[in-house]
Every structure is written in structure tokens, then in C-alpha cells.
Scaffold this motif. Structure first.
Motif, short mmCIF file in Angstrom:
data_model
loop_
_atom_site.label_atom_id
_atom_site.label_comp_id
_atom_site.label_asym_id
_atom_site.label_seq_id
_atom_site.Cartn_x
_atom_site.Cartn_y
_atom_site.Cartn_z
N ARG A 7 1.00 -1.20 -0.07
CA ARG A 7 -0.11 -0.13 -0.02
C ARG A 7 0.73 1.27 -0.14
O ARG A 7 1.83 1.37 0.91
CB ARG A 7 -1.13 0.14 1.00
N ARG A 9 0.50 5.17 0.29
CA ARG A 9 -0.39 6.52 0.55
C ARG A 9 -0.23 7.75 -0.24
O ARG A 9 1.04 7.93 -0.50
CB ARG A 9 -0.10 6.71 2.04
N ASP A 19 -7.86 17.19 1.89
CA ASP A 19 -8.90 16.88 2.61
C ASP A 19 -9.92 16.15 1.61
O ASP A 19 -10.68 15.02 2.15
CB ASP A 19 -9.82 18.00 2.93
N ASP A 22 -8.73 12.43 1.19
CA ASP A 22 -9.02 11.65 2.38
C ASP A 22 -10.52 11.50 2.75
O ASP A 22 -10.70 11.08 3.66
CB ASP A 22 -8.12 12.11 3.41
N ILE A 24 -13.05 9.84 2.11
CA ILE A 24 -13.99 8.39 2.78
C ILE A 24 -13.07 7.67 3.54
O ILE A 24 -13.15 7.21 4.49
CB ILE A 24 -14.30 7.67 1.49
N GLU A 25 -11.56 7.72 3.01
CA GLU A 25 -10.44 7.05 3.83
C GLU A 25 -9.42 7.59 3.38
O GLU A 25 -9.26 8.30 2.20
CB GLU A 25 -10.61 5.44 3.59
N PRO A 26 -8.36 7.34 4.16
CA PRO A 26 -6.96 8.13 3.57
C PRO A 26 -6.65 7.40 2.13
O PRO A 26 -6.77 6.20 1.96
CB PRO A 26 -6.01 7.56 4.67
N TYR A 28 -5.07 6.15 -1.26
CA TYR A 28 -3.77 5.21 -1.42
C TYR A 28 -4.02 4.34 -2.92
O TYR A 28 -5.02 4.74 -3.43
CB TYR A 28 -3.98 4.08 -0.25
N GLN A 30 -2.78 0.59 -4.10
CA GLN A 30 -2.65 -0.81 -3.37
C GLN A 30 -2.16 -1.56 -4.61
O GLN A 30 -2.92 -1.89 -5.67
CB GLN A 30 -3.77 -1.43 -2.78
N GLU A 45 -12.56 5.76 -6.99
CA GLU A 45 -11.92 4.39 -6.73
C GLU A 45 -11.83 3.33 -8.08
O GLU A 45 -12.65 3.78 -9.04
CB GLU A 45 -12.66 3.44 -5.63
#
Length: 106
Positions: A7, A9, A19, A22, A24-26, A28, A30, A45
């Protein structure tokens, strides 16, 4: 050769502030062992299909997924700066593009 599996970041994006990245979530990227992976930032996504160049200094990928619930796709790349950081660009088909900096997490 850099081991890209794991992963990464998202530390910075040219088009969006942290802001949003991030939201929904930080944010990244993968990268899995099988040449596939996943990413998420903001409301975007996607599933990744990637290839590492022969010299191991760059990864190029295509992706398909969604942007705020709308089906979308695109492409991108990262150039490794070190074993733990990379700079690149992500493109949304017929839409935005952004420079991206990432750092390895695990």
C-alpha cells in the motif's frame, strides 16, 4: 529494482487538496503481487492493471472503476524516487488529470 507490492499512501495531488483525497478514507494505491491492485481517493476508486518497466524504475497502469458513482476508467504512471516514494500522474478518461506523490506504507 524497487518492490512495489503493498500500500502506497497518497501524500499530495495537484488537482485536489488532502481533505478531498482523504474524503472517505486516507487516499492510497495498492499494488498486489499478481499485477493487479486498487486505488481510492476522494470519491474515485478503481481496479488497477499494472506493469513495471524492465529497469524497475517506473510502473504504468490502466484502471477501471467509478468517479462519484459514475463508471469511469483511465491510466497513470509512477516514477520511483526511492524505495519509499514515487511521483506520477493519474488520468481520468475524458476528464481530469493530476500529478500525484505517494509514499510506501507496507
Amino acid at each position: 529494482m524497487i518492490n512495489i507490492v503493498g500500500r502506497w499512501r497518497i501524500k499530495w495531488m495537484e488537482m485536489w487538496d488532502q481533505d478531498f483525497v482523504d474524503l472517505i478514507e486516507p487516499g492510497y494505491f495498492q499494488f498486489d503481487k499478481d499485477g493487479l491492485g486498487f486505488f481510492m481517493f476522494g470519491a474515485v476508486e478503481g481496479e488497477i492493471d499494472y506493469r513495471v518497466t524492465d529497469d524497475g524504475a517506473r510502473v504504468e497502469f490502466s484502471w477501471s472503476g467509478n468517479d462519484d458513482g459514475r463508471e469511469n476508467s483511465g491510466r497513470g504512471w509512477f516514477q520511483f524516487q526511492s524505495a519509499g516514494s514515487a511521483k506520477g500522474k493519474i488520468f481520468i478518461h475524458c476528464g481530469d488529470e493530476s500529478a500525484v506523490n505517494i509514499e510506501f506504507q507496507a
